[in-house]
Scaffold this motif. Sequence first.
Motif, PDB file in Angstrom:
ATOM      1  N   VAL A   1       0.874  -1.169   0.000  1.00  0.00           N
ATOM      2  CA  VAL A   1       0.000   0.000   0.000  1.00  0.00           C
ATOM      3  C   VAL A   1       0.913   1.220   0.000  1.00  0.00           C
ATOM      4  O   VAL A   1       1.596   1.492   0.976  1.00  0.00           O
ATOM      5  N   ASP A   2       0.928   1.928  -1.118  1.00  0.00           N
ATOM      6  CA  ASP A   2       1.834   3.058  -1.290  1.00  0.00           C
ATOM      7  C   ASP A   2       1.024   4.232  -1.819  1.00  0.00           C
ATOM      8  O   ASP A   2      -0.209   4.174  -1.920  1.00  0.00           O
ATOM      9  N   ARG A   3       1.710   5.325  -2.155  1.00  0.00           N
ATOM     10  CA  ARG A   3       1.014   6.437  -2.773  1.00  0.00           C
ATOM     11  C   ARG A   3       0.257   5.952  -4.016  1.00  0.00           C
ATOM     12  O   ARG A   3       0.730   5.046  -4.695  1.00  0.00           O
ATOM     13  N   PRO A   4      -0.916   6.503  -4.307  1.00  0.00           N
ATOM     14  CA  PRO A   4      -1.576   7.656  -3.684  1.00  0.00           C
ATOM     15  C   PRO A   4      -2.541   7.281  -2.560  1.00  0.00           C
ATOM     16  O   PRO A   4      -3.397   8.072  -2.194  1.00  0.00           O
ATOM     17  N   PHE A   5      -2.402   6.084  -2.003  1.00  0.00           N
ATOM     18  CA  PHE A   5      -3.362   5.610  -1.007  1.00  0.00           C
ATOM     19  C   PHE A   5      -2.916   5.935   0.411  1.00  0.00           C
ATOM     20  O   PHE A   5      -3.577   5.538   1.376  1.00  0.00           O
TER      21      PHE A   5
ATOM     22  N   ARG B   1      11.079  -1.465   8.287  1.00  0.00           N
ATOM     23  CA  ARG B   1      12.322  -1.943   7.693  1.00  0.00           C
ATOM     24  C   ARG B   1      12.597  -1.094   6.458  1.00  0.00           C
ATOM     25  O   ARG B   1      11.771  -1.046   5.538  1.00  0.00           O
ATOM     26  N   ALA B   2      13.718  -0.438   6.463  1.00  0.00           N
ATOM     27  CA  ALA B   2      14.144   0.355   5.299  1.00  0.00           C
ATOM     28  C   ALA B   2      13.053   1.328   4.850  1.00  0.00           C
ATOM     29  O   ALA B   2      12.844   1.536   3.664  1.00  0.00           O
ATOM     30  N   GLY B   3      12.348   1.907   5.820  1.00  0.00           N
ATOM     31  CA  GLY B   3      11.322   2.882   5.475  1.00  0.00           C
ATOM     32  C   GLY B   3       9.989   2.287   5.077  1.00  0.00           C
ATOM     33  O   GLY B   3       9.106   3.009   4.596  1.00  0.00           O
ATOM     34  N   LEU B   4       9.786   0.988   5.310  1.00  0.00           N
ATOM     35  CA  LEU B   4       8.514   0.322   5.021  1.00  0.00           C
ATOM     36  C   LEU B   4       7.941  -0.227   6.321  1.00  0.00           C
ATOM     37  O   LEU B   4       8.681  -0.834   7.110  1.00  0.00           O
ATOM     38  N   LEU B   5       6.646  -0.033   6.556  1.00  0.00           N
ATOM     39  CA  LEU B   5       5.988  -0.686   7.686  1.00  0.00           C
ATOM     40  C   LEU B   5       5.602  -2.084   7.229  1.00  0.00           C
ATOM     41  O   LEU B   5       4.699  -2.253   6.417  1.00  0.00           O
ATOM     42  N   VAL B   6       6.303  -3.085   7.736  1.00  0.00           N
ATOM     43  CA  VAL B   6       6.124  -4.462   7.278  1.00  0.00           C
ATOM     44  C   VAL B   6       5.263  -5.228   8.277  1.00  0.00           C
ATOM     45  O   VAL B   6       5.556  -5.258   9.474  1.00  0.00           O
TER      46      VAL B   6
ATOM     47  N   SER C   1       3.656   9.306   5.498  1.00  0.00           N
ATOM     48  CA  SER C   1       3.450   7.933   5.969  1.00  0.00           C
ATOM     49  C   SER C   1       4.333   6.968   5.187  1.00  0.00           C
ATOM     50  O   SER C   1       4.395   7.049   3.960  1.00  0.00           O
ATOM     51  N   PRO C   2       5.001   6.054   5.873  1.00  0.00           N
ATOM     52  CA  PRO C   2       5.757   5.036   5.146  1.00  0.00           C
ATOM     53  C   PRO C   2       4.818   4.051   4.463  1.00  0.00           C
ATOM     54  O   PRO C   2       3.708   3.801   4.952  1.00  0.00           O
ATOM     55  N   PRO C   3       5.212   3.497   3.330  1.00  0.00           N
ATOM     56  CA  PRO C   3       4.387   2.468   2.681  1.00  0.00           C
ATOM     57  C   PRO C   3       4.188   1.267   3.598  1.00  0.00           C
ATOM     58  O   PRO C   3       5.001   0.987   4.481  1.00  0.00           O
ATOM     59  N   ILE C   4       3.082   0.559   3.388  1.00  0.00           N
ATOM     60  CA  ILE C   4       2.727  -0.625   4.169  1.00  0.00           C
ATOM     61  C   ILE C   4       2.934  -1.860   3.299  1.00  0.00           C
ATOM     62  O   ILE C   4       2.501  -1.888   2.142  1.00  0.00           O
ATOM     63  N   VAL C   5       3.574  -2.881   3.847  1.00  0.00           N
ATOM     64  CA  VAL C   5       3.793  -4.137   3.127  1.00  0.00           C
ATOM     65  C   VAL C   5       3.197  -5.279   3.947  1.00  0.00           C
ATOM     66  O   VAL C   5       3.515  -5.427   5.131  1.00  0.00           O
ATOM     67  N   ILE C   6       2.326  -6.062   3.337  1.00  0.00           N
ATOM     68  CA  ILE C   6       1.810  -7.285   3.950  1.00  0.00           C
ATOM     69  C   ILE C   6       2.581  -8.446   3.336  1.00  0.00           C
ATOM     70  O   ILE C   6       2.534  -8.660   2.118  1.00  0.00           O
ATOM     71  N   ALA C   7       3.311  -9.178   4.177  1.00  0.00           N
ATOM     72  CA  ALA C   7       4.175 -10.251   3.698  1.00  0.00           C
ATOM     73  C   ALA C   7       3.814 -11.558   4.393  1.00  0.00           C
ATOM     74  O   ALA C   7       4.110 -11.721   5.585  1.00  0.00           O
ATOM     75  N   PRO C   8       3.159 -12.490   3.712  1.00  0.00           N
ATOM     76  CA  PRO C   8       2.862 -13.786   4.320  1.00  0.00           C
ATOM     77  C   PRO C   8       4.154 -14.530   4.653  1.00  0.00           C
ATOM     78  O   PRO C   8       4.876 -14.964   3.758  1.00  0.00           O
TER      79      PRO C   8
END
Length: 293
Positions: free
Chosen positions: A88-92, A179-184, A103-110
């Motif tokens: 979930v990154d810009r423009p969201f 991590r590295a500017g991403l909310l994981v 806001s840092p981008p959001i990453v969903i990682a199974p």
Amino acid sequence: MTDPHQDGREKLTGMTAYNGLKLHRRTLRLDGRSYTVLGLRPGTAERFAVNEFHGTWHVVTHRAGALLLGSLLWGMAHQRAQNTVLVVDRPFLDTNPFDAEPSPPIVIAPAHLAPFGDRAARELRRRLPLSTPSEGTVRLRTSGYAEALADTQAWFRNRPPRHFHGYDERHRRPVIGVRAGLLVLPGTAEWLREWAVEIGPLDPARPGAASGLGMVYDCIHTDFSLEVQVFDNYHDRVTAARLAREQLESDPAAPKDPDSLHPLVWDRGTTIHTRMRRNRTARQPRSAPRTTP
């Protein structure tokens, strides 16, 4: 007759479960592996903000955003393709509704499918926002999610025991953080489903939510590493904080260091937001006075 799958959404148990929502699909080489990176499409209206406060990361959104985030978590829990993550990154993403920081981008990682480590995070962050053309779309599958939300207590009561290589999974908690500017948000299928059922029902309109302040929240980890906050006036709060920051940054007398500036943005943003609500209330038409026959 209305198409129940219009716009990739279906009505179940009185809720909108994003079953069938189209997501963009791209292939990226990260940390020596080929990853499938899923992302929201431009027509998605829901928005999110992320901030850190007192050592806890917060995802802030509105009612529909909470339901979408829960649906994404549920869908990724049932993902079967190896090395697949969702971003979930810009423009969201909005600036956060408190001090208007980005806001840092959001990453969903199974975690059971995608070994998304620090190096993969760094390489993905350098590629964001993704500008390469989408390679196609996939549909988010959230079968069973609306039924789980219809009775969350029953779902938690009836879920199967969670084990990971012979150990109770609660002893192997996923590490949520930046991590590295991403909310994981890494998690096995069991954890992703649990988070989805905790987040999806968050509704500030429910009776007694946050003492009637128009906000409800949930800590999806008992160690308070992540909190999801849902505001009924989320968009106004984002706008008010942004305006407050713009005003202060244009004031030569305002402090420049973040530790001093942020509380001022928060205070002025609260004042602006209160004024916005009063103005909106004043513009609402009053009901016509009763007349006696």
